[in-house]
Scaffold this motif. Sequence first.
Motif, short mmCIF file in Angstrom:
data_model
loop_
_atom_site.label_atom_id
_atom_site.label_comp_id
_atom_site.label_asym_id
_atom_site.label_seq_id
_atom_site.Cartn_x
_atom_site.Cartn_y
_atom_site.Cartn_z
N VAL A 100 0.84 -1.20 0.00
CA VAL A 100 0.00 0.00 0.00
C VAL A 100 0.87 1.25 0.00
N MET A 101 1.94 1.23 0.80
CA MET A 101 2.84 2.39 0.86
C MET A 101 3.55 2.62 -0.47
N HIS B 50 3.11 5.83 -3.08
CA HIS B 50 4.32 6.51 -3.57
C HIS B 50 4.35 6.50 -5.10
N ALA B 51 4.11 5.34 -5.68
CA ALA B 51 4.16 5.21 -7.14
C ALA B 51 3.06 6.02 -7.81
N THR C 202 10.92 -1.68 7.82
CA THR C 202 11.75 -2.78 7.31
C THR C 202 11.46 -3.17 5.86
N SER C 203 10.35 -2.70 5.31
CA SER C 203 10.08 -2.97 3.90
C SER C 203 10.14 -1.69 3.08
N TYR C 204 9.21 -0.77 3.32
CA TYR C 204 9.18 0.46 2.53
C TYR C 204 10.46 1.28 2.71
N LEU D 143 5.21 -7.15 -4.30
CA LEU D 143 4.69 -7.37 -2.95
C LEU D 143 3.31 -8.01 -2.93
N PRO D 144 2.34 -7.54 -3.73
CA PRO D 144 1.03 -8.20 -3.67
C PRO D 144 1.07 -9.64 -4.15
N THR D 145 1.95 -9.92 -5.12
CA THR D 145 2.10 -11.30 -5.58
C THR D 145 2.59 -12.18 -4.45
#
Length: 294
Positions: free
Chosen positions: A44-45, A49-50, A218-220, A187-189
């Motif tokens: 989602v983040m 951003h995109a 830790t991800s975004y 990420l959604p996959t």
Amino acid sequence: MAGFLYVLAAAFMWGLIGVFTKYILAEGITALEIAFWRAALAWVMFLIHAAIKRQVKARPKDVPALLGFGFICVTLFYGSYQLAIRDAGMAMAAVLLYTAPAWVAVMSWWVLKETMTLTKTVCVAMTILGVACISLGPKLLSGGTIPLSTFGLAAGLVAGFTYALYYIFGKKFLHKYPTPTIFVYALPTGALLLLPFVDFHPKSAYAWTMLFSLAAVTSYGAFSAYYAGLKQLDATRASVIATFEPVVAAVFAYLLFGEQFSVPGYVGSCLVIAAVFLVVLAGDRPSRAAGEET
């Protein structure tokens, strides 16, 4: 130097994974559900951003590779590492995970055509030895045995290999897409393919806050910093610097939870730090082949 600082920042943020995880596990949430929400919330983040930067679209011919990245580096990586911890123990799983620099060095030479210098070889050896000391030192000094199973060993090697593919994929696709675009698809996959294995539990506001923080930091945050650094460093050098992560994790484990290293653990920490500085002293200019990729 900017590339080094970006990757070091990413390693610091990745070093906080265990801190967030311990607090979330205490809320009664399982490891695979934590992995699912880490991927889903970070998606989602990256999507926001995109969308703001108008970086959502990818060329149709590249979509399968982006989805494959999600399957390999989210679903398989998270899953295999959890299985390695279950069947081989946390110490052995950590050692096998940080075979990643060795995988990176080989794949960088084979796929990216980067030069395998003596410095890279020494740094890879130091990081693997350092992490082995950090992970196995306490068990060795206490006289305990290290659990070993064929399946656990295989799962740990798969975790190390899929972790290494973050570096290789980044070098192959950074010149095509900004970081948010890559993770909008990956990420959604990965999260959806984890979904069948997740048992969801009720969550308090505190648990949701910690899950959101885990995804944001830790991800975004970590991946944004890491791929910014990877644009300026070759894959092997970046992978060695990122191995600073277990040192960061150990410091916070001691400060927050009272966990301590044995003597081999402190020796391992020094080896990892020394490898990072050796990489910096060797220079952070990308190799000729890597430069042609970017």
